[in-house]
Design a protein around this motif. Structure first.
Motif, PDB file in Angstrom:
ATOM      1  N   GLN A 154     -38.149 -34.247 -17.329  1.00 33.81           N
ATOM      2  CA  GLN A 154     -37.236 -34.949 -18.226  1.00 33.81           C
ATOM      3  C   GLN A 154     -35.928 -35.235 -17.511  1.00 33.81           C
ATOM      4  O   GLN A 154     -35.497 -34.450 -16.655  1.00 33.81           O
ATOM      5  CB  GLN A 154     -36.979 -34.114 -19.484  1.00 33.81           C
ATOM      6  CG  GLN A 154     -38.233 -33.793 -20.289  1.00 33.81           C
ATOM      7  CD  GLN A 154     -37.936 -32.922 -21.489  1.00 33.81           C
ATOM      8  OE1 GLN A 154     -36.805 -32.850 -21.962  1.00 33.81           O
ATOM      9  NE2 GLN A 154     -38.964 -32.243 -21.990  1.00 33.81           N
ATOM     10  N   SER A 155     -35.300 -36.327 -17.848  1.00 33.83           N
ATOM     11  CA  SER A 155     -33.992 -36.647 -17.283  1.00 33.83           C
ATOM     12  C   SER A 155     -32.936 -35.718 -17.860  1.00 33.83           C
ATOM     13  O   SER A 155     -32.999 -35.336 -19.033  1.00 33.83           O
ATOM     14  CB  SER A 155     -33.624 -38.107 -17.575  1.00 33.83           C
ATOM     15  OG  SER A 155     -34.477 -38.987 -16.891  1.00 33.83           O
ATOM     16  N   PRO A 158     -26.544 -35.248 -20.157  1.00 37.63           N
ATOM     17  CA  PRO A 158     -25.146 -34.820 -20.057  1.00 37.63           C
ATOM     18  C   PRO A 158     -24.642 -34.289 -21.390  1.00 37.63           C
ATOM     19  O   PRO A 158     -24.901 -34.861 -22.449  1.00 37.63           O
ATOM     20  CB  PRO A 158     -24.413 -36.110 -19.669  1.00 37.63           C
ATOM     21  CG  PRO A 158     -25.446 -36.935 -18.969  1.00 37.63           C
ATOM     22  CD  PRO A 158     -26.719 -36.655 -19.706  1.00 37.63           C
ATOM     23  N   GLY A 159     -23.930 -33.162 -21.302  1.00 42.15           N
ATOM     24  CA  GLY A 159     -23.406 -32.541 -22.512  1.00 42.15           C
ATOM     25  C   GLY A 159     -24.363 -31.564 -23.162  1.00 42.15           C
ATOM     26  O   GLY A 159     -23.990 -30.849 -24.094  1.00 42.15           O
ATOM     27  N   GLU A 160     -25.623 -31.501 -22.676  1.00 41.83           N
ATOM     28  CA  GLU A 160     -26.610 -30.601 -23.269  1.00 41.83           C
ATOM     29  C   GLU A 160     -27.297 -29.684 -22.256  1.00 41.83           C
ATOM     30  O   GLU A 160     -27.615 -28.531 -22.575  1.00 41.83           O
ATOM     31  CB  GLU A 160     -27.684 -31.410 -24.004  1.00 41.83           C
ATOM     32  CG  GLU A 160     -27.160 -32.235 -25.168  1.00 41.83           C
ATOM     33  CD  GLU A 160     -28.290 -32.932 -25.917  1.00 41.83           C
ATOM     34  OE1 GLU A 160     -29.308 -32.270 -26.192  1.00 41.83           O
ATOM     35  OE2 GLU A 160     -28.162 -34.136 -26.193  1.00 41.83           O
ATOM     36  N   ASP A 161     -27.523 -30.194 -21.037  1.00 40.20           N
ATOM     37  CA  ASP A 161     -28.370 -29.456 -20.092  1.00 40.20           C
ATOM     38  C   ASP A 161     -27.608 -28.770 -18.958  1.00 40.20           C
ATOM     39  O   ASP A 161     -28.227 -28.278 -18.010  1.00 40.20           O
ATOM     40  CB  ASP A 161     -29.400 -30.414 -19.476  1.00 40.20           C
ATOM     41  CG  ASP A 161     -30.435 -30.880 -20.500  1.00 40.20           C
ATOM     42  OD1 ASP A 161     -30.667 -30.142 -21.472  1.00 40.20           O
ATOM     43  OD2 ASP A 161     -30.998 -31.981 -20.309  1.00 40.20           O
ATOM     44  N   GLU A 162     -26.275 -28.722 -19.029  1.00 35.95           N
ATOM     45  CA  GLU A 162     -25.504 -28.131 -17.929  1.00 35.95           C
ATOM     46  C   GLU A 162     -25.868 -26.670 -17.688  1.00 35.95           C
ATOM     47  O   GLU A 162     -26.019 -26.229 -16.544  1.00 35.95           O
ATOM     48  CB  GLU A 162     -24.003 -28.265 -18.209  1.00 35.95           C
ATOM     49  CG  GLU A 162     -23.451 -29.663 -18.019  1.00 35.95           C
ATOM     50  CD  GLU A 162     -23.720 -30.588 -19.183  1.00 35.95           C
ATOM     51  OE1 GLU A 162     -23.276 -31.749 -19.142  1.00 35.95           O
ATOM     52  OE2 GLU A 162     -24.376 -30.159 -20.160  1.00 35.95           O
ATOM     53  N   GLN A 163     -26.017 -25.893 -18.748  1.00 38.70           N
ATOM     54  CA  GLN A 163     -26.347 -24.471 -18.602  1.00 38.70           C
ATOM     55  C   GLN A 163     -27.744 -24.294 -18.029  1.00 38.70           C
ATOM     56  O   GLN A 163     -27.967 -23.474 -17.135  1.00 38.70           O
ATOM     57  CB  GLN A 163     -26.238 -23.755 -19.949  1.00 38.70           C
ATOM     58  CG  GLN A 163     -26.379 -22.235 -19.861  1.00 38.70           C
ATOM     59  CD  GLN A 163     -25.248 -21.586 -19.089  1.00 38.70           C
ATOM     60  OE1 GLN A 163     -24.102 -22.016 -19.174  1.00 38.70           O
ATOM     61  NE2 GLN A 163     -25.559 -20.540 -18.332  1.00 38.70           N
ATOM     62  N   GLU A 199     -26.947 -42.382 -12.821  1.00 34.71           N
ATOM     63  CA  GLU A 199     -27.508 -42.110 -14.142  1.00 34.71           C
ATOM     64  C   GLU A 199     -29.029 -42.010 -14.051  1.00 34.71           C
ATOM     65  O   GLU A 199     -29.702 -42.883 -13.515  1.00 34.71           O
ATOM     66  CB  GLU A 199     -27.118 -43.208 -15.125  1.00 34.71           C
ATOM     67  CG  GLU A 199     -27.558 -42.927 -16.550  1.00 34.71           C
ATOM     68  CD  GLU A 199     -27.071 -43.958 -17.535  1.00 34.71           C
ATOM     69  OE1 GLU A 199     -27.455 -43.882 -18.712  1.00 34.71           O
ATOM     70  OE2 GLU A 199     -26.299 -44.874 -17.116  1.00 34.71           O
ATOM     71  N   GLY A 200     -29.568 -40.913 -14.553  1.00 29.73           N
ATOM     72  CA  GLY A 200     -31.006 -40.680 -14.508  1.00 29.73           C
ATOM     73  C   GLY A 200     -31.476 -40.012 -13.241  1.00 29.73           C
ATOM     74  O   GLY A 200     -32.665 -39.697 -13.107  1.00 29.73           O
ATOM     75  N   GLY A 201     -30.559 -39.766 -12.308  1.00 30.97           N
ATOM     76  CA  GLY A 201     -30.945 -39.184 -11.021  1.00 30.97           C
ATOM     77  C   GLY A 201     -31.146 -37.684 -11.037  1.00 30.97           C
ATOM     78  O   GLY A 201     -31.715 -37.124 -10.096  1.00 30.97           O
ATOM     79  N   MET A 202     -30.710 -37.025 -12.097  1.00 37.86           N
ATOM     80  CA  MET A 202     -30.912 -35.585 -12.219  1.00 37.86           C
ATOM     81  C   MET A 202     -32.119 -35.335 -13.124  1.00 37.86           C
ATOM     82  O   MET A 202     -32.167 -35.824 -14.259  1.00 37.86           O
ATOM     83  CB  MET A 202     -29.650 -34.919 -12.773  1.00 37.86           C
ATOM     84  CG  MET A 202     -28.456 -35.053 -11.845  1.00 37.86           C
ATOM     85  SD  MET A 202     -26.877 -34.481 -12.567  1.00 37.86           S
ATOM     86  CE  MET A 202     -27.178 -32.710 -12.705  1.00 37.86           C
ATOM     87  N   LYS A 203     -33.090 -34.580 -12.608  1.00 31.28           N
ATOM     88  CA  LYS A 203     -34.335 -34.340 -13.332  1.00 31.28           C
ATOM     89  C   LYS A 203     -34.558 -32.841 -13.528  1.00 31.28           C
ATOM     90  O   LYS A 203     -34.180 -32.022 -12.681  1.00 31.28           O
ATOM     91  CB  LYS A 203     -35.529 -34.899 -12.555  1.00 31.28           C
ATOM     92  CG  LYS A 203     -35.372 -36.332 -12.049  1.00 31.28           C
ATOM     93  CD  LYS A 203     -35.588 -37.342 -13.125  1.00 31.28           C
ATOM     94  CE  LYS A 203     -35.579 -38.764 -12.559  1.00 31.28           C
ATOM     95  NZ  LYS A 203     -35.659 -39.773 -13.643  1.00 31.28           N
ATOM     96  N   ILE A 204     -35.189 -32.495 -14.642  1.00 32.41           N
ATOM     97  CA  ILE A 204     -35.530 -31.098 -14.932  1.00 32.41           C
ATOM     98  C   ILE A 204     -37.033 -31.002 -15.171  1.00 32.41           C
ATOM     99  O   ILE A 204     -37.601 -31.773 -15.945  1.00 32.41           O
ATOM    100  CB  ILE A 204     -34.772 -30.570 -16.169  1.00 32.41           C
ATOM    101  CG1 ILE A 204     -33.259 -30.706 -15.973  1.00 32.41           C
ATOM    102  CG2 ILE A 204     -35.135 -29.105 -16.433  1.00 32.41           C
ATOM    103  CD1 ILE A 204     -32.445 -30.305 -17.195  1.00 32.41           C
ATOM    104  N   LEU A 205     -37.669 -30.051 -14.483  1.00 34.75           N
ATOM    105  CA  LEU A 205     -39.102 -29.790 -14.650  1.00 34.75           C
ATOM    106  C   LEU A 205     -39.290 -28.696 -15.695  1.00 34.75           C
ATOM    107  O   LEU A 205     -38.656 -27.640 -15.599  1.00 34.75           O
ATOM    108  CB  LEU A 205     -39.711 -29.370 -13.311  1.00 34.75           C
ATOM    109  CG  LEU A 205     -41.174 -28.913 -13.335  1.00 34.75           C
ATOM    110  CD1 LEU A 205     -42.102 -30.081 -13.679  1.00 34.75           C
ATOM    111  CD2 LEU A 205     -41.567 -28.298 -11.990  1.00 34.75           C
TER     112      LEU A 205
END
Length: 305
Positions: A154-155, A158-163, A199-205
């Motif tokens: 998932q992309s 911002p504001g939700e996935d920093e932690q 934008e969109g360059g940070m991904k989380i598995l």
């Protein structure tokens, strides 16, 4: 010759000195955006070596930002003298030591092809901590890939996935030299507002609902051409060795292709042989290498020294 604190009236000359010599040293923090508006302050203590005419013939500048301070370290922006005499490096070093209270070490990266400077570092009591290599991939084609059942990418939001991002990154890099210092969610927030953010360059598995890996693609430049920088790429220790790093890498390469980048770049530690093998198998080629030299401020208290 005289070593003096960098004053505002000499900043322009200092910047020109950095431009003149940045190809001889590690230029990671000597790009135009780094030098624009530069000033010597508590986060960037800087000294210059001048000759009788007042011309700068040497410079030493430390980066003491939040991340480095959290790791009780400081990194050189530049450590260089036009006169290859260890005594001048020692004078510059002594001037900077008054700014290192509470730190355990300072470090500097030296390109492997600059043998004279590497020898000088050893004469100034620096020692090699590790080696790192820069790898570039010129191919734009991405091998086919698919995620195992139960996994999704998932992309970053911002504001939700920093932690989430900071926790996965910190766990994945906990034992990686030079990256052991944890990042905070506030630091991740700064990444989003930086000039290199895509934008969109940070991904989380994710595995089911559990975040298990992260990867970032950032705007960069190499040899005067745009390039996408991949990193960090981190997998939780429990999930390493399952081929997930390769899948995250390919996801980043696919993103680079979608953004019309013709090349991608990344760095890897010399001791991280598994990661090196992965990148080479995925089409990356080594283009540069650097030695990370450390200067221990409290050798008796620091087990690494």
């Amino acid at each position: 010759m005289k070593v003096e604190d960098l004053k505002s009236e000499k900043v322009k000359d200092f910047v020109e000195y950095c431009r003149k010599h940045r190809l001889e040293v590690d230029d990671s923090f000597l790009y135009e955006e780094d030098l624009k508006g530069f000033e010597s302050n508590a986060d960037n203590p800087t000294y210059i070596l001048t000759n009788q005419e007042g011309k700068i013939i040497g410079a030493a500048s430390l980066i003491m930002d939040e991340y480095n301070r959290r790791g009780n370290r400081a990194r050189f922006r530049i450590f260089h003298s036009e006169i290859t005499d260890a005594s001048y490096y020692k004078q510059l070093m002594q001037a900077l030591l008054q700014h290192t209270e509470g730190l355990e070490k300072v470090y500097v990266f030296i390109p492997l092809q600059n043998k004279p400077l590497m020898e000088l570092m050893e004469k100034v009591d620096f020692s090699v901590e590790r080696y790192a290599f820069l790898l570039v991939r010129e191919a734009i084609d991405v091998p086919e890939w698919s995620l195992p059942e139960g996994y999704s990418i998932q992309s970053f939001r911002p504001g939700e996935d920093e932690q989430i991002w900071s926790e996965v990154r910190n766990a994945g890099f906990a034992k990686l030299k030079g990256n052991e210092t944890p990042v905070t969610k506030e630091m991740v927030t700064k990444m989003i507002s930086s000039n290199d953010y895509i934008e969109g360059g940070m991904k989380i598995l994710f595995h089911q609902e559990k975040p298990v890996g992260v990867v970032r693609g950032a705007a960069d430049e190499y040899e005067n051409a745009p390039i996408m920088n991949i990193g960090p790429l981190a997998i939780l220790p429990k999930y390493q060795g399952k081929g997930l790093g390769r899948l995250l890498l390919r996801a980043a390469l696919q993103f680079a292709k979608e953004k019309s980048y013709k090349k991608t770049i990344l760095s890897v530690n010399g001791e991280n042989e598994r990661a090196q093998a992965l990148y080479i198998n995925e089409g990356f080629k080594q283009v540069e290498g650097v030695a990370c030299y450390q200067y221990c401020l409290n050798p008796t208290l620091n087990k690494e020294c």
